[in-house]
Each structure stands twice: as C-alpha cells, then as structure tokens.
Design a protein around this motif. Structure first.
Motif, PDB file in Angstrom:
ATOM      1  N   GLU A  73       0.827  -1.211   0.000  1.00  0.00           N
ATOM      2  CA  GLU A  73       0.000   0.000   0.000  1.00  0.00           C
ATOM      3  C   GLU A  73       0.869   1.273   0.000  1.00  0.00           C
ATOM      4  O   GLU A  73       0.491   2.275  -0.600  1.00  0.00           O
ATOM      5  CB  GLU A  73      -0.952  -0.031   1.212  1.00  0.00           C
ATOM      6  CG  GLU A  73      -1.670   1.267   1.544  1.00  0.00           C
ATOM      7  CD  GLU A  73      -2.636   1.769   0.468  1.00  0.00           C
ATOM      8  OE1 GLU A  73      -3.032   1.004  -0.414  1.00  0.00           O
ATOM      9  OE2 GLU A  73      -2.977   2.975   0.523  1.00  0.00           O
ATOM     10  N   ALA A  74       2.026   1.211   0.653  1.00  0.00           N
ATOM     11  CA  ALA A  74       2.888   2.401   0.720  1.00  0.00           C
ATOM     12  C   ALA A  74       3.263   2.893  -0.672  1.00  0.00           C
ATOM     13  O   ALA A  74       3.345   4.098  -0.925  1.00  0.00           O
ATOM     14  CB  ALA A  74       4.141   2.078   1.525  1.00  0.00           C
ATOM     15  N   ALA A  75       3.483   1.966  -1.608  1.00  0.00           N
ATOM     16  CA  ALA A  75       3.852   2.364  -2.973  1.00  0.00           C
ATOM     17  C   ALA A  75       2.628   2.560  -3.861  1.00  0.00           C
ATOM     18  O   ALA A  75       2.612   3.454  -4.711  1.00  0.00           O
ATOM     19  CB  ALA A  75       4.763   1.298  -3.584  1.00  0.00           C
ATOM     20  N   LEU A  76       1.592   1.738  -3.662  1.00  0.00           N
ATOM     21  CA  LEU A  76       0.459   1.747  -4.591  1.00  0.00           C
ATOM     22  C   LEU A  76      -0.626   2.756  -4.204  1.00  0.00           C
ATOM     23  O   LEU A  76      -1.282   3.331  -5.079  1.00  0.00           O
ATOM     24  CB  LEU A  76      -0.163   0.346  -4.669  1.00  0.00           C
ATOM     25  CG  LEU A  76       0.775  -0.758  -5.160  1.00  0.00           C
ATOM     26  CD1 LEU A  76       0.092  -2.117  -5.096  1.00  0.00           C
ATOM     27  CD2 LEU A  76       1.223  -0.468  -6.586  1.00  0.00           C
ATOM     28  N   GLY A  77      -0.852   2.935  -2.908  1.00  0.00           N
ATOM     29  CA  GLY A  77      -1.812   3.952  -2.453  1.00  0.00           C
ATOM     30  C   GLY A  77      -3.258   3.682  -2.832  1.00  0.00           C
ATOM     31  O   GLY A  77      -4.045   4.624  -2.939  1.00  0.00           O
ATOM     32  N   ILE A  78      -3.646   2.417  -2.998  1.00  0.00           N
ATOM     33  CA  ILE A  78      -5.033   2.112  -3.388  1.00  0.00           C
ATOM     34  C   ILE A  78      -5.991   2.475  -2.243  1.00  0.00           C
ATOM     35  O   ILE A  78      -7.009   3.149  -2.459  1.00  0.00           O
ATOM     36  CB  ILE A  78      -5.208   0.608  -3.717  1.00  0.00           C
ATOM     37  CG1 ILE A  78      -4.127   0.123  -4.677  1.00  0.00           C
ATOM     38  CG2 ILE A  78      -6.622   0.337  -4.241  1.00  0.00           C
ATOM     39  CD1 ILE A  78      -4.277   0.483  -6.096  1.00  0.00           C
TER      40      ILE A  78
END
Ligand code: SF4
Length: 285
Positions: free
Chosen positions: A104-109
C-alpha cells in the motif's frame, strides 16, 4: 508478486457474519500479504475458494487500481439501498484483505479510496487492520473523520511477541499498541480487536495498556467467530493445539468469557464481543 487489475464492483453488500456489522464491505486488494504470518493461520478467508482461485493464502496479491473510481460510480445507488434496507450506509474495510499491506505504501489504493470517500462519505466507516502501517494514512483518516463516523480497529491477537509452533506476527505487539496510541492521540476513535483471540501472558497488564491506548476493546474467539458452526474450520488448523499447549482451556468459550469479565471490570462500558463488538455495540460495565 503483485498483480494489477481493474474491477467492476468494489462495494459488496454484506451477508452472513458481517450482516449485523455493516451494510457493505470494501476490499482494495484481493489476497493478503500477511497470510503467512500469525493471523493468517486462522484467517477464514483462506477457505473461500472463489476468492483464492486455488492459490495458497498469503502467496498472491492483486491490487484493484480503479477502486476509488468504482467507489464513486457505485456510492449513490448503494448508499440509497443501505439506508432503505439496512441500518445506514456502513462500510467495513476490509474483511478479506488488510487495507494496509506493505504494498500500500507504494500503490496507495486504500489511500485513494479514503480520499474518494471524503467527497461521498458513508454514514460509518470501520477501518480494520493488523498493521501499524495504518499511520501512513493518518491525514486521510483525519479528514474523513470530519465527514462521517469513523472507527479504526487495530488487531492485536495476544500480548506475546511469539507463540511456540506458530509463525511470527507481521508486526510486533509493541508497535501496534504504539500505533493505537498515536491514532487515539490524533483524535480518531480507536478500537483494539483481539482477533483471533490467543493466550495472553499477562492479561491484567495487557488489558490495562489497552485501556490507555484505545477507546474500546473487542474480543473475537475463533469458536464464536470463524464463520463456521463451533469454529469447525479453525479446529482443523494448527491453532487450537498451539493455544492449548500454552494455556489449557484457551480454545474454549469459557476461557474467552473469563477474560471478557476481567476486561469489563477494567474498561467498564468499553468492551465488545464478536459481531456486536465489531458493530460498535459495547457491553455495559
Ligand atoms: S491481515 Fe486479516 S485478511 Fe490478512 S491474513 Fe491476517 S486476518 Fe487474514
């Protein structure tokens, strides 16, 4: 490896165990990166073949790139349905993944869904996670708390950092207690969910610490809450034997009830059990 996908629907009308907790669940991801850690041993989602599509639990993750856009497409219709047919538009995020997997830290969905909700908020949002990584979305959560009723549920299964015969948790107990304190100090309603409930080393100390860092505590024992009668699914896993080896009797509801009674004495009016607890219905002190 993380796969990227687009979905046609992101708001799922609740049924079964979740029906008394929320009107909808929302999964930003399919699969869960914590599946091979402690909580994954008893995670009921691994039994859902439609969801796993035959893959080993914890071995796959699919990011739903268009989750926020699809939320905005569905929200008007689903909010109307929930207010007419259920007790309001209550979203549980998430029931079959963790919204704060490391990716989630990279993708931010998840963060993008939280931002979309600021313009079209539910009546209530329950954010359920096993990870202190939830703090990465603190700004989005604070903004959303101004638009709707918001609760953050942080799962801490036990006060023990390791349980013999079982995998390590994905994050330490200490880091999750600290995260709960940070969320609460920031002004968010914070609930510690002892789920799945495992043997405690020092119940009094743990419950006292929970009373300091959270608004409430919810107990979820596998016998009462794995979605199968009498906890049948979990009884087939390594968990009950490991629990009993550490603390005889801890795989029974009598043991759960004794801990709940202790918690009620320490946190009057701030203790929930099973579905009622997840729904925010706390036991009187
Ligand atoms: S974090 Fe939640 S969804 Fe993921 S493995 Fe643990 S219990 Fe299952």
């Amino acid at each position: 490896m993380t796969e990227r996908t687009e979905v046609r629907s992101i708001l799922t009308r609740s049924s079964g165990y979740l029906r008394s907790v929320c009107s909808h669940s929302l999964q930003p991801y399919r699969g869960c990166s914590y599946g091979n850690s402690l909580c994954g041993v008893a995670c009921y989602v691994q039994h859902n073949r439609w969801l796993t599509r035959g893959e080993a639990w914890g071995s796959f993750l699919e990011a739903r790139d268009n989750a926020a856009a699809v939320y905005l497409e569905q929200v008007t219709r689903e909010r109307k349905w929930a207010r007419e047919r259920r007790d309001g538009f209550v979203i549980f995020m998430s029931s079959s993944t963790d919204p704060f997997v490391p990716q989630e830290a990279a993708l931010g969905i998840t963060a993008s869904v939280l931002r979309a909700m600021q313009s079209e908020p539910p009546d209530t949002l329950i954010v359920q996670t096993h990870s202190p990584r939830v703090l990465g979305a603190l700004d989005e959560l604070l903004a959303l708390a101004r638009c709707c009723e918001l609760r953050v549920h942080l799962s801490i299964e036990t006060d023990r950092e390791r349980l013999p015969g079982l995998p390590a948790p994905a994050s330490s107990v200490a880091s999750r207690l600290d995260a709960a304190a940070a969320l609460r100090n920031a002004g968010l309603r914070t609930v510690i969910t002892v789920s799945p409930m495992l043997p405690l080393h020092d119940a009094t100390r743990f419950l006292t610490r929970c009373s300091e860092v959270a608004d409430a505590i919810v107990f979820d024992h596998f016998i009462g809450g794995d979605g199968s009668p009498g906890g049948e699914r979990t009884l087939r896993t390594a968990l009950p034997a490991a629990m009993e080896a550490l603390e005889p009797g801890s795989s029974t509801l009598a043991w759960r009830n004794a801990i709940v009674a202790q918690a009620r004495a320490l946190l009057p009016g701030r203790v929930g059990v099973g579905q009622d607890g997840f729904a925010g219905r706390m036991l009187p002190g």
